[in-house]
Scaffold this active site. Structure first.
Site, PDB file in Angstrom:
ATOM      1  N   MET A  12       0.829  -1.207   0.000  1.00  0.00           N
ATOM      2  CA  MET A  12       0.000   0.000   0.000  1.00  0.00           C
ATOM      3  C   MET A  12       0.870   1.268   0.000  1.00  0.00           C
ATOM      4  O   MET A  12       0.588   2.237  -0.704  1.00  0.00           O
ATOM      5  CB  MET A  12      -0.925   0.007   1.208  1.00  0.00           C
ATOM      6  CG  MET A  12      -1.897  -1.147   1.250  1.00  0.00           C
ATOM      7  SD  MET A  12      -3.147  -1.102  -0.052  1.00  0.00           S
ATOM      8  CE  MET A  12      -4.242   0.174   0.593  1.00  0.00           C
ATOM      9  N   ASP A  31      12.546   2.574   3.444  1.00  0.00           N
ATOM     10  CA  ASP A  31      11.973   1.258   3.721  1.00  0.00           C
ATOM     11  C   ASP A  31      13.137   0.319   4.005  1.00  0.00           C
ATOM     12  O   ASP A  31      14.273   0.566   3.558  1.00  0.00           O
ATOM     13  CB  ASP A  31      11.163   0.755   2.515  1.00  0.00           C
ATOM     14  CG  ASP A  31      10.317  -0.470   2.854  1.00  0.00           C
ATOM     15  OD1 ASP A  31       9.139  -0.284   3.247  1.00  0.00           O
ATOM     16  OD2 ASP A  31      10.835  -1.590   2.746  1.00  0.00           O
ATOM     17  N   LEU A  65       3.096   1.374   8.018  1.00  0.00           N
ATOM     18  CA  LEU A  65       3.844   0.208   8.456  1.00  0.00           C
ATOM     19  C   LEU A  65       2.919  -0.902   8.952  1.00  0.00           C
ATOM     20  O   LEU A  65       1.762  -0.644   9.282  1.00  0.00           O
ATOM     21  CB  LEU A  65       4.837   0.625   9.540  1.00  0.00           C
ATOM     22  CG  LEU A  65       5.932   1.584   9.035  1.00  0.00           C
ATOM     23  CD1 LEU A  65       6.617   2.306  10.178  1.00  0.00           C
ATOM     24  CD2 LEU A  65       6.945   0.818   8.190  1.00  0.00           C
ATOM     25  N   ARG A 123      -9.932   0.121   1.436  1.00  0.00           N
ATOM     26  CA  ARG A 123      -9.918  -0.308   0.038  1.00  0.00           C
ATOM     27  C   ARG A 123      -8.634  -1.094  -0.265  1.00  0.00           C
ATOM     28  O   ARG A 123      -7.985  -1.589   0.646  1.00  0.00           O
ATOM     29  CB  ARG A 123     -10.170   0.858  -0.930  1.00  0.00           C
ATOM     30  CG  ARG A 123     -11.535   1.518  -0.690  1.00  0.00           C
ATOM     31  CD  ARG A 123     -11.808   2.715  -1.583  1.00  0.00           C
ATOM     32  NE  ARG A 123     -13.102   3.314  -1.270  1.00  0.00           N
ATOM     33  CZ  ARG A 123     -13.430   4.561  -1.555  1.00  0.00           C
ATOM     34  NH1 ARG A 123     -12.587   5.356  -2.195  1.00  0.00           N
ATOM     35  NH2 ARG A 123     -14.634   5.024  -1.233  1.00  0.00           N
ATOM     36  N   LYS A 171     -11.059   2.273  11.993  1.00  0.00           N
ATOM     37  CA  LYS A 171     -10.431   1.277  11.114  1.00  0.00           C
ATOM     38  C   LYS A 171     -10.533  -0.112  11.734  1.00  0.00           C
ATOM     39  O   LYS A 171     -10.780  -1.107  11.026  1.00  0.00           O
ATOM     40  CB  LYS A 171      -8.968   1.635  10.876  1.00  0.00           C
ATOM     41  CG  LYS A 171      -8.222   0.644   9.957  1.00  0.00           C
ATOM     42  CD  LYS A 171      -8.865   0.558   8.581  1.00  0.00           C
ATOM     43  CE  LYS A 171      -8.279  -0.563   7.714  1.00  0.00           C
ATOM     44  NZ  LYS A 171      -6.875  -0.360   7.353  1.00  0.00           N
TER      45      LYS A 171
END
Length: 290
Positions: A12, A31, A65, A123, A171
Site C-alpha cells: 500500500m 523502507d 507500516l 480499500r 479502522k
C-alpha cells in the site's frame, strides 16, 4: 507543494508515496527493502538510508507500516525519525494499529511538540495505485486541513472521523466487520455449491438483497437506526430461516461456524421476548449488554 518524508513502502505504501511524488511533492523515502527505495529514487524521490534521514527537513512525515512495533522503531528506535523531525512538522500515521498504541505514540510525539493525525486507509492496493483510497482521519480540524492536499493525492474519500484517535478506532471496527463477513461469505458460497447451485447465479441473487447490499444501507437504516422496531422481518422468522440454512449445511457436511454463532444471538433475542420485533433489534440488545 510540500516536503514530505514517507516511511514504509510496502504493497500500500509504495503507490501512496508514488502518488505524492507525482503530485509534485519533494519526497524523502525509506523502507527496510532498498529495492523499493531505489525504484522511487529513480522517479525523483530522495532515497533515505534511515528513518531519521527520511525525516530531516520535511514539513510532513508519514508512516505506513505493518504494526505498532514497526511504527515505534521507525520513530523512536536507533536512527529514529522523531528525533530528526522539525518540531513544526506534522506527523501522519496511516498504519493499521491498535488504538491504544496509536494513542501512546501520539502522546509521545506530543511530548516532543509534534502534532499528529491517525489516518488509516480502506480499500485495496489497486485503489492505492489509482489514488482512490478511503482515508479515515482522527485529528483536530486545523491539522486535517493542513494535511488535506496530501491526503487528496492518495484518496478520493477523506472522512473526518473525530479527534485524534478516532481514525485508528474506526479502522478497527471496519476491519472487524469486513474480515468476519469474509468468513460468512465463504460459508454461504460453500453451502450454495454443496446444494448444486451455480455460483454466478447465487451471487447475482445475493447482490440484490441485504445479503450483498449490506445492512447499513438497507435493513438497519430504515429500522433500528431510525428508532423503528416494528417488524419488517421479525426475529422469530430470522431465527427460523437461519435454522433452515444450518439444517441444510449439516445435511451436506458443510461447516458454518459463523452462521451457527449468529443463530445463538437470535436465540438470545427470543429468550428476551424480542421474537416479534424487527430482526435489527439485535443491535439494541447488544448495546444493552455492552
Amino acid at each position: 507543494m510540500a516536503k514530505v518524508g514517507f516511511i514504509g513502502l510496502g504493497t500500500m505504501g509504495f503507490p501512496m508515496a508514488r502518488n505524492l511524488l507525482r503530485g509534485g511533492n519533494e519526497m524523502r523515502v525509506y523502507d527496510i527493502n532498498p529495492k523499493v527505495v531505489e525504484q522511487l529514487a529513480g522517479e525523483g524521490a530522495l532515497a533515505a538510508t534511515s528513518p531519521a534521514e527520511a525525516a530531516e527537513g520535511v514539513e510532513v512525515l508519514i508512516t505506513m507500516l505493518p504494526n505498532a512495533p514497526h511504527v515505534r522503531t521507525a520513530l523512536f528506535g536507533e536512527n529514529g525519525a522523531a528525533a530528526a523531525l522539525d518540531r513544526k512538522a506534522l506527523y501522519i500515521d496511516m498504519s493499521t494499529i491498535h488504538p491504544q498504541e496509536s494513542d501512546s505514540i501520539a502522546e509521545a510525539m506530543k511530548d516532543l511538540g509534534i502534532r499528529t493525525l491517525d489516518a488509516p486507509v480502506g480499500r485495496t492496493s489497486l485503489h492505492a495505485e489509482q489514488g482512490k483510497l478511503l482515508i479515515m482521519v482522527g485529528a483536530e480540524i486545523d491539522d486535517l486541513e493542513r494535511a488535506r492536499p496530501l491526503l487528496d493525492l492518495m484518496g478520493d474519500t477523506i472522512i473526518h472521523c473525530g479527534p485524534r484517535g478516532a481514525g485508528a478506532r474506526i479502522k478497527v471496527v471496519n476491519n472487524f466487520m469486513s474480515t468476519a463477513l469474509a468468513v460468512l461469505s465463504g460459508e454461504a458460497l460453500t453451502l450454495a455449491e454443496a446444494v448444486g447451485l451455480d455460483i454466478d447465479t447465487t451471487i447475482k441473487v445475493l447482490n440484490n438483497t441485504p445479503a450483498g447490499q449490506g445492512h447499513f444501507s438497507t435493513t438497519f437504516a430504515g429500522k433500528v437506526l431510525a428508532g423503528d422496531l416494528t417488524p419488517g422481518f421479525m426475529v422469530d422468522l430470522a431465527h427460523k430461516d437461519l435454522g433452515l440454512g444450518l439444517d441444510v449445511a449439516a445435511a451436506m457436511n458443510v461447516p458454518v461456524p459463523v452462521a451457527a454463532a449468529a443463530r445463538e444471538t437470535y436465540s438470545l433475542a427470543r429468550r428476551k421476548g424480542l421474537g416479534r420485533k424487527d430482526w435489527t433489534v439485535v443491535y439494541e440488545m447488544m448495546r444493552a449488554k455492552a
